[in-house]
Design a protein around this motif. Structure first.
Motif, PDB file in Angstrom:
ATOM      1  N   LEU A 984      44.664  54.062  60.372  1.00 17.07           N
ATOM      2  CA  LEU A 984      44.804  52.745  60.999  1.00 17.07           C
ATOM      3  C   LEU A 984      43.892  51.716  60.343  1.00 17.07           C
ATOM      4  CD1 LEU A 984      44.960  53.768  64.774  1.00 17.07           C
ATOM      5  CD2 LEU A 984      46.838  52.956  63.351  1.00 17.07           C
ATOM      6  N   GLY A 985      42.675  52.132  59.968  1.00 16.97           N
ATOM      7  CA  GLY A 985      41.764  51.201  59.306  1.00 16.97           C
ATOM      8  C   GLY A 985      42.322  50.693  57.996  1.00 16.97           C
ATOM      9  N   ASP A 986      42.883  51.591  57.199  1.00 16.14           N
ATOM     10  CA  ASP A 986      43.464  51.168  55.927  1.00 16.14           C
ATOM     11  C   ASP A 986      44.706  50.311  56.143  1.00 16.14           C
ATOM     12  OD1 ASP A 986      43.246  51.907  52.853  1.00 16.14           O
ATOM     13  OD2 ASP A 986      45.373  51.921  53.379  1.00 16.14           O
ATOM     14  N   PHE A 987      45.505  50.673  57.131  1.00 18.39           N
ATOM     15  CA  PHE A 987      46.715  49.907  57.430  1.00 18.39           C
ATOM     16  C   PHE A 987      46.360  48.500  57.894  1.00 18.39           C
ATOM     17  CE2 PHE A 987      50.672  49.462  60.234  1.00 18.39           C
ATOM     18  CZ  PHE A 987      51.423  49.000  59.179  1.00 18.39           C
ATOM     19  N   ALA A 988      45.338  48.384  58.731  1.00 19.96           N
ATOM     20  CA  ALA A 988      44.927  47.066  59.220  1.00 19.96           C
ATOM     21  C   ALA A 988      44.448  46.181  58.084  1.00 19.96           C
ATOM     22  CB  ALA A 988      43.826  47.224  60.270  1.00 19.96           C
ATOM     23  N   VAL A 989      43.677  46.747  57.156  1.00 15.08           N
ATOM     24  CA  VAL A 989      43.188  45.955  56.024  1.00 15.08           C
ATOM     25  C   VAL A 989      44.350  45.468  55.181  1.00 15.08           C
ATOM     26  CG1 VAL A 989      41.828  46.079  53.907  1.00 15.08           C
ATOM     27  CG2 VAL A 989      40.949  47.093  55.998  1.00 15.08           C
ATOM     28  N   LYS A 990      45.339  46.305  54.980  1.00 19.33           N
ATOM     29  CA  LYS A 990      46.502  45.909  54.176  1.00 19.33           C
ATOM     30  C   LYS A 990      47.269  44.773  54.846  1.00 19.33           C
ATOM     31  CE  LYS A 990      47.519  50.044  51.446  1.00 19.33           C
ATOM     32  NZ  LYS A 990      46.149  50.522  51.376  1.00 19.33           N
ATOM     33  N   LEU A 991      47.459  44.871  56.145  1.00 20.77           N
ATOM     34  CA  LEU A 991      48.181  43.800  56.846  1.00 20.77           C
ATOM     35  C   LEU A 991      47.382  42.507  56.848  1.00 20.77           C
ATOM     36  CD1 LEU A 991      49.763  45.622  59.909  1.00 20.77           C
ATOM     37  CD2 LEU A 991      50.732  45.187  57.662  1.00 20.77           C
ATOM     38  N   SER A1031      56.166  47.598  58.668  1.00 28.95           N
ATOM     39  CA  SER A1031      55.212  47.589  59.774  1.00 28.95           C
ATOM     40  C   SER A1031      55.935  47.627  61.112  1.00 28.95           C
ATOM     41  CB  SER A1031      54.323  46.343  59.686  1.00 28.95           C
ATOM     42  OG  SER A1031      53.642  46.289  58.448  1.00 28.95           O
ATOM     43  N   VAL A1032      57.030  46.895  61.223  1.00 25.73           N
ATOM     44  CA  VAL A1032      57.775  46.868  62.480  1.00 25.73           C
ATOM     45  C   VAL A1032      58.336  48.253  62.804  1.00 25.73           C
ATOM     46  CG1 VAL A1032      59.857  45.934  63.577  1.00 25.73           C
ATOM     47  CG2 VAL A1032      58.295  44.418  62.369  1.00 25.73           C
ATOM     48  N   THR A1033      58.759  48.991  61.787  1.00 23.46           N
ATOM     49  CA  THR A1033      59.284  50.335  62.044  1.00 23.46           C
ATOM     50  C   THR A1033      58.220  51.270  62.608  1.00 23.46           C
ATOM     51  OG1 THR A1033      58.817  50.980  59.755  1.00 23.46           O
ATOM     52  CG2 THR A1033      61.007  50.100  60.233  1.00 23.46           C
ATOM     53  N   ARG A1082      44.720  45.363  66.922  1.00 26.01           N
ATOM     54  CA  ARG A1082      44.575  44.394  65.819  1.00 26.01           C
ATOM     55  C   ARG A1082      45.788  44.421  64.906  1.00 26.01           C
ATOM     56  NH1 ARG A1082      40.214  41.630  64.328  1.00 26.01           N
ATOM     57  NH2 ARG A1082      40.263  40.604  62.302  1.00 26.01           N
ATOM     58  N   ILE A1083      46.321  45.591  64.656  1.00 26.83           N
ATOM     59  CA  ILE A1083      47.518  45.696  63.815  1.00 26.83           C
ATOM     60  C   ILE A1083      48.705  45.004  64.479  1.00 26.83           C
ATOM     61  CG2 ILE A1083      49.214  47.347  62.942  1.00 26.83           C
ATOM     62  CD1 ILE A1083      46.847  49.272  62.441  1.00 26.83           C
ATOM     63  N   LEU A1084      48.898  45.269  65.761  1.00 30.45           N
ATOM     64  CA  LEU A1084      50.001  44.617  66.475  1.00 30.45           C
ATOM     65  C   LEU A1084      49.824  43.107  66.501  1.00 30.45           C
ATOM     66  CD1 LEU A1084      50.468  47.061  69.485  1.00 30.45           C
ATOM     67  CD2 LEU A1084      51.927  46.836  67.475  1.00 30.45           C
ATOM     68  N   ASN A1085      48.590  42.660  66.657  1.00 37.28           N
ATOM     69  CA  ASN A1085      48.337  41.220  66.660  1.00 37.28           C
ATOM     70  C   ASN A1085      48.667  40.605  65.306  1.00 37.28           C
ATOM     71  OD1 ASN A1085      47.419  38.685  67.505  1.00 37.28           O
ATOM     72  ND2 ASN A1085      45.347  39.112  66.812  1.00 37.28           N
ATOM     73  N   ARG A1086      48.311  41.306  64.243  1.00 35.94           N
ATOM     74  CA  ARG A1086      48.622  40.781  62.907  1.00 35.94           C
ATOM     75  C   ARG A1086      50.123  40.750  62.680  1.00 35.94           C
ATOM     76  NH1 ARG A1086      46.724  37.604  58.976  1.00 35.94           N
ATOM     77  NH2 ARG A1086      44.694  38.278  59.746  1.00 35.94           N
TER      78      ARG A1086
END
Length: 1474
Positions: A984-991, A1031-1033, A1082-1086
């Motif tokens: 999740l940390g890496d995914f959040a940084v990418k988004l 991301s939506v998937t 945070r990911i959902l917010n982005r």
């Protein structure tokens, strides 16, 4: 001598001579001499005798046939003679009526009437004056200019006009009698009976044909008197509504010429503008000219809104019957009309700009608004204000890319005239640091190139090249103007190749600047040039005809690539590699290659670049393209085999090209064969080929995942040869062995494997099963025991250990990237993910003891090594401090053992093998990585080395679909909390990097600098839409993890009897799950705050994402509309507020709710949002030690949370009273008493967060006073509004009085900045209310002004403090505060004078005081000066009344007028004020 001269001479002689001069008068030629000549005129028309006689005696001769009528005297003389003749008759005024009747009888013959309407010729004499030779008015017009004749004759003429209007339309050769009649009526010097004429003409409008109506309407301004203008105007407006559009242009022309009162003109303009959607296209410029002509400021807003609503729709209707030239002309004339109106009316320009500023929704912004901004940019000198407004609208997503593109498509014909303005705006936008704004600058250049002609296209190309050549140090940034300009050129090469190639002489000049560019920019330049050189097929005749332009680029590009690859400098070789990959991609593009005539042989080795001329300049056939691509590939392999870094870069770039673009299958096969054989030969060995027991560092085979059954025959153990190769490289490096260049290097391991993987994905004859053995094969690494004696090892051995860990981490990352999408390998992939985390723990522990270690390069497009050195220079002291801090705590060693595994039989290649299990059953558990322990790691080391690791591909995050293991049991296909947190940390940084948002930026997890962008090279291969779709998937998987984590924390809360900060909340597992909880929000917010969701292109994807959340709580989510999806999604996310235990998670949760609310604002959702924020503010957020959170970030989050609470929901002023009057007051009181400064109601309000509460409360007060509605006529509404302003003034007093006990700089700044906004709102909205209701509420008004006076006095003291303290930032707010306070005082004085209370306002002596209320001593020294005179600064300041004077009369209102005193400061501080 002419008759006129004789007449004048006779008149003079009769006045001046005696009777004895009569003989001399008789000696003159007799008057009858002229008449005798006139009698000789032939062809005089016949008619009534008296009528003809009167005319001939007056000097007019009507003639027969086609002969023109003659006038023998001047026109005035004829009219005077005829008037005298009629008035001298004994039958006057019946003689006039008789004359008109005979005239009408004469006009009964059509020929006579027509000639009477034409010009009259002069009767020439030898003595005639040349002025007499000019044509005279027609006979009818001369008669109409005689007042006595005009009424009767006008009636007769209008009767004939009515009769003529009923006749058929004459042909072109015939006389247009109605038009001829109207021309005689128009512009008479005087109309005796204008009402009758106007009534007659208006009546004829109802019965005449369209052509006649147009002529009548056009004639009206020349006939209508000033008193009839209003009546005629309203009649024409009614006619405009009743008739078709054929009369619109004529009516609008007439309405513009009529002189109307302001009120009537406004009403007519409003009626006319309603017709804008229905008028013909040709009429739009006329309508705009009319409605903006002499427009008043108070009516401009309504007209602007109406025009903006329909203007774009009109020109979108390009009917087939209307030619493009007509549309272009209408648009051009309309723009000229708008520009002329704005130049002539400043109020119109200002009102239109304010209207644009007030728009907050993209659906309210039109193309016309953008055109108006361009006009304003041209005609105004405040161009920076226009550019700032455009940036704000872009940032607020009000001005969208779709609107800009639609504007260029619709108004390209007029936008050319604003080319300079467009270039200036694009230049401003592209130079901004905000990528969301900068992309609009790029889009403007691209649209100008697409829609404008060749001259403007050349200007655009030159401007873009200038950005690239003059970018300087900023060229290495992904958001630099150079990068943006190159992206524009690449897009144009894809969409407008045939236009861009004409400017190849400019484009090829980019090669002169590549040595000053960063590698990402070099790559873009090479891709651009390759596309321009070979981006066309020989079957495309339109493009091949332009091959002469591309031929120049071909020769230049090939020459420089050969030089770069043959050079000795690594930097130039990298550039050559990038150019070669770009050429291979374009040359081997299947769409451009086309069909082959036969089998092409690509197995010949070529080491040089040659072009086989096909007979056509710069055009290659299919076979030549593939042969050329293969030649380039082989030449790069030969040129880079001695330089591992360059060779790895080539493989990485080829892998990216193979992933994102199609390559011809024949070249793909050649690529796969070479890559697969080389990889096994260089990196994969067995224990018979490589002995691991004879090195100075003890080695073992570790992390093997495949074991064989016990009854399987033993065979050689195949493994990845990392440690031995690392040791050998170190030995060769120390010996400086020249043969090292011929050895394979581990630097190329990851790049080689990535190329192999992507080649397999794209090559139909290969699949992942060919290399699946690499997923579980063991790795040869140093044993864990080396860490026990790590400090005593020599530096070279330390580096070897660190290198081994580093290579293995990157290897596992590439393995995860390769097999993550394959479900059969899911368990092994998850295990490899855990291996990465374990190895990172070992690597960081080793780095803590080997801080000088420099890792080998693994990211080859950037310069991470240089970034690491720069970071290392900045932080040696911090590193030492961190080491001291962690020394006493010790570290926990990883519990791993040596792993001996066997893989396959020796006679079978690892690339085509089947996974087997190990012989040693006892070593099975050793292959399962243990949890990495907590170690104290120097922060600077971790943050610096993170950019050296290989990047996770987007496909890896499919692992989030695995279940979350919360029971502690081992599951090979489930994610542990630490695994989930890392993903999740890496995914959040990418988004954060890829999905831009218009929301305020909040860095995650730490502030990123420019060097960290280099770790997103793989991510940048994808367009944002692709990232958003992927991301939506994952939303469904993320919500599953949300529910699992929420259930875990709810269970802990129940076990702790509702305590939210029990000891269980701080366990290692709870901390990891809490971090994952925060990251998911945070990911959902982005995802939901992505700016494309506000546009039509992203609307379907937004609906899908909302449906994936709403389906968790809504049964019919698949068929629900958007409103239901929004509400259900908000409900679902809101429920998690009860299980949030950390403040960081609460902040992310509330921001996600705000994002969902902004998609569909609703009062009910706003109330619920405020309730959630209130709950978070009233909670006590403590750390592990039981102490409240502190720090700048915590204070900023508290301020953000408080603003959300205050700006959402209702009863804002009640909330402010609760916070300011209770929570903040409690903190101030407790701070004065016992120092335990914390509010009992709002637990987050304490001494540390007081400034955040103060600032947020002041901001909310300033924002909400603007929303106070004006009162209606009802007494209850007036009373309610008055009470609201009393609350505002009381709140302002409480906030401002805080400076007496807390004079922190941020509090003083908030008072000056936001206090001014409150006073401005009071001046603008409250003072009109007091003007109207002062007599009714005199005492309340008096009390209100006195309370406001307290705030203004305290603000004056703040201004004095800012000057004395020489704080330039504070002093910058003083002028604005001074102006609004002085304006308010004058306004109060005016109100009191208007109500007969002028005596309640007086001026006293000014006393300058500081924040404590103490008088400033510098003022006393001035007052005690010997000369008794005030200083220049004091004499210019305003005087205020003393406190004693204020209490003298309670019935009067005492208002100070205390301007900022300059006598209390020195000259230096005065200069800082302005």
């Amino acid at each position: 001598m002419s008759r006129s001269n004789v007449t004048r001479k006779r008149a003079t002689m009769m006045l001046d001579s005696d009777d004895e001069d009569d003989d001399s008068l008789h000696s003159l030629p007799p008057p009858k001499a002229k008449k005798r000549k006139e009698n000789n005129i032939e062809d005089v028309a016949t008619g009534p005798d008296d009528f003809i006689k009167a005319l001939t005696e007056a000097g007019f001769y009507p003639r027969t046939g086609n002969l023109p009528n003659l006038l023998s005297v001047q026109q005035f003389d004829f009219q005077q003679s005829l008037r005298d003749h009629l008035m001298s008759s004994v039958h006057y005024p019946r003689s006039v009526e008789f004359f008109v009747n005979e005239c009408d009888t004469f006009f009964s013959e059509r020929n006579n009437f027509i000639k009477a309407l034409h010009f009259t010729e002069n009767l020439l004499e030898e003595e005639s004056n040349h002025a007499m030779s000019l044509p005279q008015d027609s006979f009818v017009r001369m008669l109409l200019q005689i007042d006595e004749i005009q009424p009767k004759l006008m009636a007769a003429i209008l009767k004939r006009f009515a009769k003529a209007t009923k006749e058929e339309r004459p042909s072109a050769a015939e006389v247009n009698l109605p038009s001829l009649i109207l021309s005689q009526i128009a512009w008479l010097n005087r109309i005796v009976d204008p009402i009758h004429v106007v009534d007659t003409l208006l009546d004829l409008l109802n019965t005449s044909s369209t052509a006649i109506k147009k002529e009548i309407i056009s004639c009206l301004p020349s006939v209508v008197g000033d008193k009839e203008n209003v009546r005629v105007a309203f009649v024409l407006c009614e006619l405009l509504d009743e008739t078709n559009n054929s009369l619109t242009a004529a009516i609008l022309d007439v309405l513009g010429d009529l002189s109307l009162p302001i009120s009537d003109a406004a009403e007519i303009r409003l009626k006319v503008v309603k017709r804008l959607p229905t008028v013909p296209l040709e009429t739009v410029p006329i309508l705009l000219t009319f409605i903006f002509k002499r427009i008043q400021a108070d009516e401009a807003l309504d007209i602007i809104k109406e025009v903006g609503l329909h203007f774009d729709k009109i020109f979108k209707k390009r009917h087939e019957r209307i030619s493009k030239e007509t549309v272009t002309d209408c648009i051009s004339l309309s723009m000229e009309s708008l520009q002329s109106s704005m130049i002539g009316s400043k109020s119109l320009s200002d009102t239109w700009i304010k209207e644009i500023q007030s728009k907050t929704d993209a659906r309210q912004f039109f193309s016309l608004d953008l055109l108006v901004l361009l006009i304003q940019h041209r005609i105004t000198v405040r161009r920076q204000d226009i550019e700032l407004l455009i940036r704000k609208k872009i940032r607020a997503e009000t001005l969208t890319t779709e609107l800009v593109k639609e504007t260029f498509k619709l108004y390209d014909c007029v936008l050319k005239n604003y080319f300079e303005q467009l270039c200036a705006i694009a230049d401003t936008l592209i130079l901004t640091s905000d990528p969301l704004v900068a992309q609009y600058g790029s889009m403007l250049f691209q649209e100008m190139f697409i829609h404008f002609d060749e001259f403007y296209q050349q200007e655009v190309v030159q401007a873009l090249i200038q950005y690239v050549s003059c970018s300087g140090d900023r060229s290495s940034s992904n958001n630099s103007p150079a990068n943006a300009a190159l992206i524009v050129l690449q897009d144009l090469a894809e969409t407008s190749w045939e236009h861009l190639v004409r400017f190849s002489v400019f484009i090829v000049s980019l090669l002169e600047y590549i040595e000053y560019m960063a590698l990402p920019q070099v790559k873009r330049v090479m891709e651009l040039l390759a596309k321009m050189a070979y981006g066309f097929s020989m079957t495309d005749e339109a493009k091949t005809s332009l091959s002469s332009f591309s031929a120049a680029i071909q020769s230049e590009l090939l020459m420089i690539i050969k030089k770069q690859l043959a050079g000795k400098q690594v930097d130039y070789q990298r550039m050559g590699v990038l150019g070669s990959v770009a050429l291979i991609h374009v040359l081997a593009n299947p769409e451009l290659v086309g069909e082959l005539n036969g089998e092409i042989q690509l197995n010949q080795t070529t080491s040089s670049l040659t072009i086989n001329d096909s007979g056509r300049n710069g055009v290659l056939n299919s076979e030549q393209r593939l042969a050329q691509a293969k030649a380039i590939f082989d030449m790069v392999i030969v040129s880079t085999k001695h330089v591992p870094e360059v060779n790895a870069l080539f493989m990485d770039e080829m892998a990216s090209t193979s992933l994102m673009h199609d390559i011809h299958p024949s070249l793909h096969g050649h690529l796969y064969e070479g890559v697969s054989d080389k990889f096994q030969e260089n990196f994969v060995v067995d224990d018979t080929e490589q002995q691991i027991d004879n090195f100075q560092i003890q080695l073992s085979l570790q992390y093997g995942l495949d074991v064989v059954e016990e009854d399987s025959p033993a065979g050689p153990i195949v493994f990845l040869n990392i440690a031995p190769m690392t040791i050998q490289e170190q030995i060769r490096r120390e010996r400086r062995d020249r043969e090292s260049a011929n050895k394979s290097s581990l630097i190329t391991l990851m790049s080689h494997f990535r190329l192999l993987r992507n080649t397999i994905d794209s090559y139909e004859e290969a699949n992942l099963e060919d290399i699946d053995a690499l997923l579980g094969c063991p790795i040869c690494l140093p044993v864990d025991a080396v860490m026990d004696n790590f400090n005593t090892m020599v530096q070279s051995d330390k580096d070897i250990v660190c290198r081994c860990y580093f290579y293995c981490i990157n290897w596992f990352i590439e393995v995860i990237n390769t097999f993550a999408r394959s479900k059969p390998f899911r368990a092994k992939v998850i295990q490899r993910l855990r291996n990465v985390l374990e190895l990172k723990g070992k690597f960081y522990r080793a780095l803590a003891k080997n801080t000088s270690f420099m890792p080998p390069q693994s990211v080859f497009m950037g310069e991470p090594a240089r970034a690491l050195k720069e970071k290392g220079k900045a932080g040696p002291k911090k590193k030492t401090a961190a080491g001291k801090k962690g020394k006493g705590k010790g570290t926990k060693k990883a519990n791993t053992t040596n792993n001996d595994t066997t893989m396959t039989t020796p006679n079978k290649s690892i690339l085509h093998s089947t996974p087997r299990e190990s012989i040693l059953q006892a070593s099975k558990l050793d292959f399962i990585a243990s949890q990495p322990s907590k170690v104290v790691q120097p922060g600077v080391v971790v943050s610096s080395y993170s950019i050296h690791f290989r990047e996770l591909d987007l496909s890896v995050f499919v692992l989030l679909s695995a279940p979350l293991e919360l029971t502690g049991e081992e599951s090979p296909v489930a994610l542990k909390p630490l695994d989930l947190e890392w993903l999740l940390g890496d995914f959040a940084v990418k988004l954060e990097h890829k999905l831009l948002t218009s929301a305020p930026k909040r860095g995650f997890p730490v502030k990123q600098d420019k060097s960290e962008n280099e770790s997103f090279l793989m991510l940048d291969l994808y367009v944002p839409m692709e990232v958003a779709k992927r991301s939506v998937t994952l939303i469904r998987r993320l919500t599953s993890h949300l529910e699992a984590i929420s259930g875990y924390f709810q269970q802990l809360i129940e076990m702790s009897d509702g305590v939210l900060d029990g000891p269980e909340m701080y366990s290692e597992m709870a901390q990891q799950l809490g971090n994952s909880y925060t990251l998911i929000f945070r990911i959902l917010n982005r995802i939901f705050s992505w700016h494309e969701f506000q546009k039509s292109t992203g609307a379907p994807l937004l609906e899908d994402s909302l449906r994936l959340i709403a389906i968790r709580v809504l049964d019919n989510a698949k068929t629900a509309d958007m409103d239901q999806l929004h509400a259900s999604s908000f409900d679902y996310i809101e429920k998690f507020s009860t299980s949030i235990t950390s403040f960081a998670c609460a902040i992310e949760h509330i921001h996600l709710l705000v994002t969902l609310y902004n998609h569909l604002p609703d009062p009910e959702l706003s109330e619920r949002l405020a309730k959630v924020a209130e709950g978070y503010l009233k909670r006590c957020w403590n750390d592990r030690d039981g102490e409240s959170h502190k720090g700048q970030k915590f204070n900023r989050d508290i301020e953000s949370l408080l603003q959300i609470y205050l700006l959402h929901g209702s009863k804002v002023f009640k909330k402010l009273e609760d916070i300011i009057g209770n929570a903040m007051a409690e903190v101030l009181e407790s701070n004065e008493k016992d120092g335990n400064s914390e509010s009992e109601s709002f637990r987050t309000c304490n001494k540390a967060t007081f400034t955040s509460y103060f600032r947020a409360s002041f901001i909310a007060l300033a924002e909400n006073v603007k929303k106070i509605p004006g009162p209606t006529d009802s007494p209850a509404s007036v009373k309610t509004t008055f009470k609201t302003w009393e609350k505002v003034v009381n709140l302002l007093n409480q906030l401002v009085e805080t400076v007496k006990t807390n004079d922190k700089r941020i509090i003083l700044m908030s008072c000056l900045k936001y206090g001014r906004f409150v006073i401005e709102a009071f001046h603008k909205s409250a003072m009109p209310l007091l003007d109207k209701e002062f007599k009714n509420v005199k005492e309340e008004s008096q009390e209100l002004l006195k309370n406001l006076q307290k705030s203004t006095r305290t603000l004056q003291n703040v201004c004095n403090h800012a000057k004395i303290s020489s704080d330039q930032t504070l002093a910058a707010n003083i002028p604005a505060m001074t102006r609004i306070r002085e304006a308010l005082f004058y306004r109060v004085k005016h109100m009191l004078a208007a109500h007969g209370c002028a005596g309640a306002f007086w001026i006293g002596n000014l006393k300058n005081k500081n924040l404590k209320g103490q008088e400033i001593l510098s003022q006393e020294s001035v007052e005690e000066s010997d000369d008794g005179r005030q200083s220049r600064a004091e004499s210019s300041s305003e005087q205020e009344d003393s406190d004693e004077e204020e209490e003298e009369d309670d019935d009067d209102v005492t208002v100070m007028r205390d301007n900022v005193p300059e006598g209390s400061i020195d000259s230096d501080s005065r200069s800082r004020e302005y």
